[in-house]
Design an enzyme around this catalytic site. Structure first.
Site, mmCIF file in Angstrom:
data_model
loop_
_atom_site.group_PDB
_atom_site.id
_atom_site.type_symbol
_atom_site.label_atom_id
_atom_site.label_comp_id
_atom_site.label_asym_id
_atom_site.label_seq_id
_atom_site.Cartn_x
_atom_site.Cartn_y
_atom_site.Cartn_z
ATOM 1 N N LYS A 210 -14.174 12.044 5.260
ATOM 2 C CA LYS A 210 -14.106 13.109 4.564
ATOM 3 C C LYS A 210 -14.900 12.850 3.071
ATOM 4 O O LYS A 210 -15.345 13.694 2.684
ATOM 5 C CB LYS A 210 -12.673 13.010 4.007
ATOM 6 C CG LYS A 210 -12.243 14.348 2.974
ATOM 7 C CD LYS A 210 -10.870 14.370 2.684
ATOM 8 C CE LYS A 210 -10.055 14.975 4.049
ATOM 9 N NZ LYS A 210 -8.557 14.913 3.544
ATOM 10 N N GLU A 216 -16.300 1.185 5.394
ATOM 11 C CA GLU A 216 -16.371 0.676 6.558
ATOM 12 C C GLU A 216 -17.368 1.774 7.441
ATOM 13 O O GLU A 216 -18.347 1.444 8.103
ATOM 14 C CB GLU A 216 -15.141 0.575 7.556
ATOM 15 C CG GLU A 216 -14.115 -0.466 6.746
ATOM 16 C CD GLU A 216 -13.430 0.020 5.875
ATOM 17 O OE1 GLU A 216 -12.245 -0.239 5.431
ATOM 18 O OE2 GLU A 216 -13.528 1.365 5.391
ATOM 19 N N GLY A 271 -6.032 12.503 7.501
ATOM 20 C CA GLY A 271 -6.787 11.976 8.457
ATOM 21 C C GLY A 271 -5.849 11.669 9.920
ATOM 22 O O GLY A 271 -6.703 11.952 10.802
ATOM 23 N N ARG A 272 -4.900 11.330 9.766
ATOM 24 C CA ARG A 272 -4.027 10.678 10.833
ATOM 25 C C ARG A 272 -3.734 12.020 11.827
ATOM 26 O O ARG A 272 -3.009 11.800 12.802
ATOM 27 C CB ARG A 272 -2.886 9.625 10.684
ATOM 28 C CG ARG A 272 -1.793 10.430 9.576
ATOM 29 C CD ARG A 272 -1.007 9.135 9.102
ATOM 30 N NE ARG A 272 -0.104 9.663 8.103
ATOM 31 C CZ ARG A 272 -0.454 9.541 6.713
ATOM 32 N NH1 ARG A 272 -1.794 9.139 6.437
ATOM 33 N NH2 ARG A 272 0.321 9.861 5.766
ATOM 34 N N GLU A 357 2.084 4.504 8.749
ATOM 35 C CA GLU A 357 1.267 5.060 7.643
ATOM 36 C C GLU A 357 1.954 6.141 6.907
ATOM 37 O O GLU A 357 2.102 6.200 5.715
ATOM 38 C CB GLU A 357 -0.026 5.321 7.963
ATOM 39 C CG GLU A 357 -1.186 5.778 6.520
ATOM 40 C CD GLU A 357 -2.498 5.751 6.955
ATOM 41 O OE1 GLU A 357 -3.174 4.771 6.990
ATOM 42 O OE2 GLU A 357 -3.016 6.897 6.899
ATOM 43 N N HIS A 388 5.825 -8.474 31.927
ATOM 44 C CA HIS A 388 5.523 -9.850 32.012
ATOM 45 C C HIS A 388 5.235 -10.559 30.778
ATOM 46 O O HIS A 388 4.723 -11.567 30.677
ATOM 47 C CB HIS A 388 4.372 -10.134 33.073
ATOM 48 C CG HIS A 388 4.782 -9.488 34.227
ATOM 49 N ND1 HIS A 388 5.187 -10.137 35.329
ATOM 50 C CD2 HIS A 388 4.442 -8.086 34.851
ATOM 51 C CE1 HIS A 388 5.590 -9.134 36.508
ATOM 52 N NE2 HIS A 388 4.824 -8.146 36.218
ATOM 53 N N LYS A 516 -8.210 -0.194 -0.512
ATOM 54 C CA LYS A 516 -9.638 0.124 -0.856
ATOM 55 C C LYS A 516 -10.171 -0.352 -2.315
ATOM 56 O O LYS A 516 -10.962 -0.725 -2.461
ATOM 57 C CB LYS A 516 -9.727 1.581 -0.331
ATOM 58 C CG LYS A 516 -9.346 2.189 0.949
ATOM 59 C CD LYS A 516 -9.557 3.638 1.080
ATOM 60 C CE LYS A 516 -9.117 4.383 2.465
ATOM 61 N NZ LYS A 516 -9.410 5.519 2.468
#
Length: 553
Positions: A210, A216, A271-272, A357, A388, A516
């Site tokens: 955005k 990153e 964002g999510r 979040e 398992h 951040k």
């Protein structure tokens, strides 16, 4: 100081549920099924191509009614309308949260600040469709004129987890000439290993950020750009290989991306919740636009169900209120998501961000400390592998772990009896979690196997399984773009309903923002650009010195 408001825990509806919890303390789900032969059919819902069996819960009709009364006391009806019609439900940032608008038909209208946002949404969808067609038919190519064979999406968080889930879940629908890859981690291994087998002449990059400043994403994008230049590309050909989805067009242009190849991100989509927007370009390019639109259609069907179904028959509301029931009245601290489909292996990762979040908050929407637990830890993995491993803790551990089993009834790969065996595993695990095995049953079983009574008496406690572990089973005819869209939208709405009950803002993420901020302060200290001063605590300062010594910075 924020003004203190009444807590949901003080309401009469909450007190009714506290008493119901006490009344259920000694009741086992075995007993509920034995007393009520019609339970399985009554606790079955269908919506948007999904079927929910929620009969294996510590639940009676009275408790279900009480949970829905709690939802009504929190004005859930009004809050659903507010969400879907564009009210500023993101209170701390004064924004709507209109991810549902991204999948609405163009014939409708939703206004934000006096503008019908569906116009721009559908203009963007049409631009996406044009791009996808040009990539697929070879009109949009790399700088050497070769068709693209690989698309690499560079993003993190919601710009990564949602698109990756969908692309990997819908592999049977991939366009035959396109492979899709994702780069998110700032660890150099991620980008190095991803780019190593690719041909720069036939690789298309999508930069998804955005702000176009997310550390990153920006650093990985600059490295991808340099990789392109180092392998025969040139500055004036960057635009042939890079697209952007961003709200900061200026930075994207400075990067070398042409305005025609920049797609919008809007403040009213978190964002999510953004995979339905142009953030979904890796989905659209990999699957084709018809399948992307089917994904939107499935989500829209779930939106309509969420808006219109009575609470007792409303799939997101039922799942959310069951989560509240276990989280706040039974002390469950986690929730397991167990997809029995290899294609859904990344679903738990996406839902972790979506749920944790969103609802990892400790103050109410009014800024007052909550008086109750909020979001649980969400975790899980693909079945039957988990049987398992961590299923053991659910079966015989000391913690209450509600679980969602997710299972397509038909497989895209019906080899031998694999899918039948997989469904048998799913049902057997759900049954074992629910019924368990008493110590007396274990003892009788051991005797029947020929074991001497003394030895059987010693071993029986180790083989006893309490059961009474609640779970839902979500099914669909087959995993498809439409059913996957409905499934993801279901969990989005489930997350929102929980936030309404807990009176928290599920659309901000200030904890993430703090990380951040601190990271931007520490980075120059690690690189040697800023050697004076302190990071703020001696432990961090000590590790900065250790890192600089090891790297020579």
């Amino acid at each position: 100081m924020p003004e203190k408001t009444a807590s949901v825990t003080d309401t009469p509806e909450w007190q009714v549920l506290l008493r119901a919890r006490q009344g259920m303390a000694q009741t086992h789900m075995r007993d509920l099924f034995n007393r009520d032969p019609g339970r399985a059919q009554r606790y079955l819902l269908e919506a948007a191509g999904l079927t929910l069996d929620f009969s294996r819960n510590r639940l009676t009709d009275d408790i279900l009614r009480a949970l829905m009364n709690l939802a009504r006391s929190c004005n859930l009806d009004g809050r659903i309308t507010a969400l879907l019609e564009g009210a500023k439900v993101n209170r701390t940032e004064h924004r709507p949260a209109l991810h549902s608008a991204l999948r609405q038909p163009a014939t409708q209208a939703i206004e934000v600040d006096g503008t019908n946002i569906l116009v721009e949404i559908h203009q963007t969808l049409n631009r996406m469709e044009s791009l996808v067609e040009q990539v697929h038919d070879g009109r949009f190519t790399g700088h050497t004129g070769k068709r693209f064979t690989d698309v690499v999406s560079i993003g993190i968080g919601g710009s990564f987890l949602g698109p990756k889930l969908v692309v990997e879940a819908l592999r049977p629908y991939w366009h035959q000439s396109i492979n899709c890859h994702f780069i998110a981690n700032i660890d150099g291994t991620d980008i190095t290993e991803t780019l190593a087998p690719l041909n720069p002449d036939t690789t298309l990059f999508l930069v998804q950020s955005k702000s176009f400043r997310t550390q990153e994403t920006l650093e990985n994008s600059l490295l991808a750009r340099q990789w392109f230049l180092d392998h025969g590309g040139s500055e004036n050909k960057v635009a042939c290989h890079f697209l952007a989805v961003t709200a900061n067009a200026g930075e994207a242009i400075r990067f070398g991306i042409t305005p025609d190849n920049i797609f919008p991100m809007w403040d009213w989509v978190g964002g999510r919740y953004s995979l339905w927007s142009a953030i979904g370009l890796p989905i659209a390019i990999t699957l084709g636009m018809d399948h992307f639109r089917a994904l939107l259609a499935g989500a829209h069907q779930m939106d309509q169900h969420f808006r219109n179904a009575p609470f007792e028959q409303n799939m997101p509301v039922v799942m959310a209120m069951l989560s509240v029931w276990y989280n706040n009245f039974w002390g469950a601290q986690s929730h397991a998501v167990l997809p029995y489909d290899e294609y859904l292996k990344f679903l738990p990762e996406h839902l972790q961000q979506l749920d944790m979040e969103s609802n990892g908050k400790r103050v109410t929407a009014q800024g007052v400390a909550v008086s109750h637990d909020t979001g649980p830890v969400l975790w899980g993995g693909v079945g039957a592998n988990g049987q398992h491993a961590y299923h053991q803790l659910i079966h015989q551990g000391t913690r209450l772990v509600p679980a969602d089993f997710i299972m397509p009834l038909q497989s895209h790969n019906p080899v031998a009896r694999h899918h039948t065996s997989l469904f048998a595993n799913c049902l057997s695990q759900a049954r074992a979690m629910m019924t368990g095995k008493t110590e007396a049953e274990a003892f009788e079983e051991l005797l029947a196997s020929g074991m001497e009574a003394g030895a059987a008496r010693q071993l029986a406690p180790h083989r006893a399984i309490p059961g009474n572990q609640p779970c839902n089973i979500l099914m669909m005819p087959r995993l498809s773009p439409q059913t996957l869209g409905a499934l993801v939208a279901l969990y989005e709405h489930r997350t929102y309903v929980q936030s309404v009950i807990w009176n928290i803002d599920c659309f901000d993420q200030w904890g993430v923002e703090l990380g951040k901020q601190i990271g931007s302060e520490i980075l120059p200290m690690l690189s040697g650009d800023h050697t004076d001063g302190s990071a703020g605590d001696s432990a961090t300062d000590n590790l900065i010195r250790l890192f600089r010594s090891a790297t020579g910075a």
